[in-house]
Design an enzyme around this catalytic site. Structure first.
Site, mmCIF file in Angstrom:
data_model
loop_
_atom_site.group_PDB
_atom_site.id
_atom_site.type_symbol
_atom_site.label_atom_id
_atom_site.label_comp_id
_atom_site.label_asym_id
_atom_site.label_seq_id
_atom_site.Cartn_x
_atom_site.Cartn_y
_atom_site.Cartn_z
ATOM 1 N N THR A 235 0.853 -1.190 0.000
ATOM 2 C CA THR A 235 0.000 0.000 0.000
ATOM 3 C C THR A 235 0.885 1.234 0.000
ATOM 4 O OG1 THR A 235 -1.956 1.007 1.022
ATOM 5 C CG2 THR A 235 -0.310 0.133 2.533
ATOM 6 N N ASN A 236 0.319 2.405 0.328
ATOM 7 C CA ASN A 236 1.124 3.630 0.397
ATOM 8 C C ASN A 236 0.676 4.462 1.591
ATOM 9 O OD1 ASN A 236 -1.058 5.509 -0.497
ATOM 10 N ND2 ASN A 236 -0.938 4.213 -2.312
ATOM 11 N N ARG A 237 1.246 5.621 1.759
ATOM 12 C CA ARG A 237 1.057 6.382 3.005
ATOM 13 C C ARG A 237 -0.195 7.267 3.014
ATOM 14 N NH1 ARG A 237 5.899 9.832 4.233
ATOM 15 N NH2 ARG A 237 4.661 10.246 6.093
ATOM 16 N N SER A 238 -1.016 7.201 1.985
ATOM 17 C CA SER A 238 -2.200 8.076 1.951
ATOM 18 C C SER A 238 -3.132 7.796 3.134
ATOM 19 C CB SER A 238 -2.962 7.841 0.648
ATOM 20 O OG SER A 238 -4.220 8.459 0.715
ATOM 21 N N ALA A 302 -4.771 7.753 -3.787
ATOM 22 C CA ALA A 302 -3.393 7.380 -4.111
ATOM 23 C C ALA A 302 -3.435 5.905 -4.495
ATOM 24 C CB ALA A 302 -2.495 7.609 -2.911
#
Ligand code: CTP
Length: 431
Positions: A235-238, A302
């Site tokens: 995943t990502n930091r959004s 994101a």
């Protein structure tokens, strides 16, 4: 479009804002300078009305409180005056203002009765005007909202049921009541809803004639998550904060909002349709479906660009991973905006599409490339490494670029403030 263009200058010549560096504007809110009459009637739920008065005032509302005689037995005028900083009204015979009930009723943007007892609902349904609250309601031009509070048996009483039906048929807005434990100790339907829920319900009522009234807006927010195995994912930091703020700003502007939300902890606005998704494929499917007849797509999510090429249904053991050379094979996910672009070429929907470019270097260059490549009307560019901008924080610094190469540079401000600016410009484009 004219107003919009006048706010912009040439692409290379980004205009400098008058706000000083590091300045964060107070959260933009729909309640700013709105005249709200808060009518309070005699129920133990009165104490929650003080909290509501405080919250409305904090959001910039000008709150004029009217207390009935019974309400004053539960809570004092001083409590309301202390949180609103404004005089409290209670006596219909008071002559401190010329025809005060007409003055109140004519200048209000909204009247909300919190809590609304069975007695006051009955009076409102029959057009009675025997105290300052009901007298003002009879002369009101603005929307009337009521949050009932009474014992379950009283709410179920045929007379109350008929009064509620009458009020609903005349366009009065009801918030609650909820089911739960009453002051009597009995369980049932009649409990007043919480001030935050009332606040959320007031927003679309105030925004009903806003810039996006009767428009359908789709917003995506948060990250997507790509499964490796049942316990691991990419995943990502959004955090979804900017997208959720956009959904709220669109609701406040009167839009019918569908929010397609990746896995986040931030609460979505209450007055919209929320579709929870996990993977990029889920988000693609939900967005394509929701955009079929949408006026606007605000693509703030994101989206994960990669997904594991094989996903394991069982937890991958260390020994297995070692045998595979400790590498995860990846493949590209679908580009949602490019899929929307293809559909849009045929159907014309959504009429306006805005994407985001979260960059760590050459933000403007990469942003412009994405605008062209994805066939967007606008791209909101932000350098996620800049102070006060990007993931997790409550502020953002965004540069908005349109397809004509015109650009607006917004100051560092709350994500709610950024959202409001974006909604204004997108709404102008739609016109
Ligand atoms: N986006 C999308 N589908 C994807 C990836 C991104 O629709 N699979 C959207 C995002 O929601 C955003 C815009 O495209 O509105 C730009 O996303 P970003 O991640 O900045 O760009 P990418 O297209 O992923 O390009 P790059 O990896 O080169 O930065």
């Amino acid at each position: 479009m004219a107003v919009f263009k006048s706010l912009f200058v040439g692409a290379k010549q980004q205009f400098e804002n008058f706000l000083p560096e590091g300045y964060t504007s107070r959260m933009a809110t729909i309640f700013e300078n709105k005249r709200i009459i808060l009518g309070v009637t005699g129920s133990i739920a009165c104490y929650k009305a003080v909290d509501l008065a405080s919250k409305l005032t904090q959001q910039g509302g000008l709150v004029d409180v009217i207390l009935t005689e019974s309400a004053q037995r539960f809570v004092s005028a001083l409590a309301f005056q202390s949180v609103t900083g404004r005089p409290v009204y209670s006596n219909m015979w008071d002559d401190r203002e010329h025809v005060q009930h007409v003055n109140l009723a004519e200048t209000a943007d909204l009247m909300v009765v919190v809590p609304a007892t069975a007695n006051t609902l009955a009076k409102l349904a029959h057009g009675m005007a025997d105290n300052l609250l009901t007298l003002t309601a009879v002369g009101l031009r603005a929307p009337l909202v009521v949050a009932p509070a009474m014992d379950g048996g009283m709410y179920a009483n045929p007379a109350t049921v008929a009064n509620v039906e009458t009020l609903l048929s005349r366009g009065v807005h009801f918030v609650g009541p909820a089911e739960g434990r009453m002051a009597s100790g009995l369980m049932g339907k009649g409990r007043m809803v919480e001030p935050l829920d009332i606040l959320a319900a007031l927003r679309p009522i105030l925004g009903r004639d806003g810039l996006l009234a009767r428009r359908k807006v789709v917003v995506t927010a948060g990250p997507t998550r790509e499964k490796i195995d049942p316990v691991r994912f990419i995943t990502n930091r959004s955090t979804g904060k900017q997208g959720v703020a956009l959904a709220q700003a669109a609701i406040d502007a009167g839009a019918d909002v569908t929010l397609i939300l990746g896995p986040v902890t931030v609460d979505p606005p209450k007055e919209c349709t929320v579709i929870n998704v996990t993977s990029t494929l889920d988000m693609h499917d939900a967005t394509v479906e929701a955009c079929q007849n949408a006026d606007i797509l605000l693509m703030a999510a994101a989206v994960s660009d990669f997904t594991p090429s094989t996903k394991s249904d069982q937890k991958i053991k260390k020994t297995q991973a070692e045998a595979w050379g400790m590498a995860i094979g990846l493949e590209r996910t679908l580009d949602i905006l490019q899929a929307i672009q293809k559909k849009r070429e045929k159907s014309g929907f959504p009429k306006v599409v805005l994407g985001f470019a979260a960059e760590t270097q050459d933000a403007f260059k990469y942003g412009r490339d994405k605008l062209i490549r994805k066939g967007l009307d606008f791209i909101a560019i932000n350098d996620v490494t800049a102070q006060g901008a990007g993931f997790g924080v409550s502020t953002n610094r965004v540069t908005l670029l349109d397809a004509d190469g015109l650009v607006a540079k917004f100051p560092l401000q709350s994500k709610a403030g950024v959202a409001e600016q974006i909604v204004i410009r997108v709404a102008e484009e739609l016109e």
